[in-house]
Design a protein around this motif. Structure first.
Motif, mmCIF file in Angstrom:
data_model
loop_
_atom_site.group_PDB
_atom_site.id
_atom_site.type_symbol
_atom_site.label_atom_id
_atom_site.label_comp_id
_atom_site.label_asym_id
_atom_site.label_seq_id
_atom_site.Cartn_x
_atom_site.Cartn_y
_atom_site.Cartn_z
ATOM 1 N N GLU A 1 0.839 -1.208 0.000
ATOM 2 C CA GLU A 1 0.000 0.000 0.000
ATOM 3 C C GLU A 1 0.874 1.258 0.000
ATOM 4 N N GLY A 2 2.012 1.220 0.701
ATOM 5 C CA GLY A 2 2.947 2.347 0.685
ATOM 6 C C GLY A 2 3.527 2.578 -0.699
ATOM 7 N N VAL A 3 3.875 1.496 -1.381
ATOM 8 C CA VAL A 3 4.392 1.631 -2.754
ATOM 9 C C VAL A 3 3.328 2.238 -3.662
ATOM 10 N N LEU A 4 2.087 1.787 -3.514
ATOM 11 C CA LEU A 4 1.005 2.374 -4.311
ATOM 12 C C LEU A 4 0.845 3.865 -4.008
ATOM 13 N N LEU A 5 0.961 4.236 -2.748
ATOM 14 C CA LEU A 5 0.853 5.640 -2.369
ATOM 15 C C LEU A 5 1.978 6.463 -3.002
ATOM 16 N N VAL A 6 3.191 5.933 -2.990
ATOM 17 C CA VAL A 6 4.326 6.633 -3.602
ATOM 18 C C VAL A 6 4.099 6.792 -5.107
ATOM 19 N N VAL A 7 3.587 5.750 -5.755
ATOM 20 C CA VAL A 7 3.300 5.837 -7.196
ATOM 21 C C VAL A 7 2.249 6.903 -7.469
ATOM 22 N N VAL A 8 1.203 6.941 -6.658
ATOM 23 C CA VAL A 8 0.143 7.937 -6.855
ATOM 24 C C VAL A 8 0.691 9.351 -6.659
ATOM 25 N N ILE A 9 1.478 9.556 -5.622
ATOM 26 C CA ILE A 9 2.048 10.889 -5.377
ATOM 27 C C ILE A 9 2.960 11.292 -6.523
ATOM 28 N N ALA A 10 3.784 10.364 -7.013
ATOM 29 C CA ALA A 10 4.680 10.671 -8.128
ATOM 30 C C ALA A 10 3.892 11.020 -9.381
ATOM 31 N N VAL A 11 2.847 10.279 -9.658
ATOM 32 C CA VAL A 11 2.032 10.554 -10.846
ATOM 33 C C VAL A 11 1.329 11.898 -10.711
ATOM 34 N N LEU A 12 0.832 12.221 -9.520
ATOM 35 C CA LEU A 12 0.181 13.516 -9.327
ATOM 36 C C LEU A 12 1.174 14.667 -9.502
ATOM 37 N N VAL A 13 2.393 14.494 -8.984
ATOM 38 C CA VAL A 13 3.407 15.546 -9.130
ATOM 39 C C VAL A 13 3.787 15.715 -10.591
ATOM 40 N N VAL A 14 4.057 14.611 -11.276
ATOM 41 C CA VAL A 14 4.437 14.691 -12.693
ATOM 42 C C VAL A 14 3.291 15.250 -13.520
ATOM 43 N N GLY A 15 2.082 14.791 -13.257
ATOM 44 C CA GLY A 15 0.921 15.311 -13.985
ATOM 45 C C GLY A 15 0.696 16.787 -13.729
ATOM 46 N N GLY A 16 0.901 17.212 -12.475
ATOM 47 C CA GLY A 16 0.754 18.637 -12.156
ATOM 48 C C GLY A 16 1.809 19.485 -12.834
ATOM 49 N N LEU A 17 3.040 19.003 -12.873
ATOM 50 C CA LEU A 17 4.103 19.745 -13.562
ATOM 51 C C LEU A 17 3.856 19.805 -15.055
ATOM 52 N N MET A 18 3.372 18.727 -15.614
ATOM 53 C CA MET A 18 3.101 18.723 -17.056
ATOM 54 C C MET A 18 1.958 19.665 -17.409
ATOM 55 N N SER A 19 0.925 19.727 -16.562
ATOM 56 C CA SER A 19 -0.193 20.622 -16.876
ATOM 57 C C SER A 19 0.193 22.077 -16.639
ATOM 58 N N ARG A 20 1.117 22.335 -15.706
ATOM 59 C CA ARG A 20 1.564 23.702 -15.454
ATOM 60 C C ARG A 20 2.473 24.189 -16.582
#
Length: 151
Positions: free
Chosen positions: A119-138
């Motif tokens: 579950e921790g690994v899944l959380l890290v993946v989700v946070i990484a995807v949100l950060v990358v997605g946020g940077l790409m949209s910005r």
């Protein structure tokens, strides 16, 4: 298309009939109620907890004020579904491990720690995807909108 639907319905009914036959012939009658309870609990958890949580996560991500790319939403929702289903499958093993077993080799691992790691690994993946997605949209160039004039 209609023929394909008929074939799929007939195939589904045959698979369910085979499953019912195997259930009745291989499971002792006093164990069927426990299985039925577990299956009913799984349906209730899916419909009352998991599905609304995935929809809520999607709505929350869409309402963050920024346009979120579809792949980010798919990854986040997939991680939520995977984590929830994994917890649903592993929690009975954790509960069984808490009770004294006659044979300690049946449940040899510490399932709680392993579930927490996954579950921790899944959380890290989700946070990484949100950060990358946020940077790409910005960093995405905004289209210039020309003002319209009434002529």
């Amino acid at each position: 298309m209609r023929a394909a639907r008929i074939v799929l319905v007939v195939l589904g009914v045959l698979v369910m009939a085979f499953g019912a036959y195997v259930l009745v012939t291989t499971v002792r009658p006093n164990r069927i109620w426990g299985l039925a309870t577990w299956l009913l609990g799984a349906v209730v958890l899916h419909d009352a907890v998991l599905s609304p949580f995935v929809v809520g996560a999607g709505l929350l991500l869409r309402r963050t004020g920024r346009s979120i790319r579809a792949w980010v939403l798919v990854v986040v929702q997939s991680a939520v579904v995977l984590g929830s289903v994994l917890a649903l499958v592993v929690l009975p093993e954790i509960a069984a491990k808490a009770h004294e077993q006659k044979n300690p080799t049946i449940l040899p691992f510490d399932y709680g720690v392993r579930l927490a790691i996954v579950e921790g690994v899944l959380l890290v993946v989700v946070i990484a995807v949100l950060v990358v997605g946020g940077l790409m949209s910005r960093n995405r160039p905004r289209a210039l909108v020309e003002p319209t004039t009434n002529r």
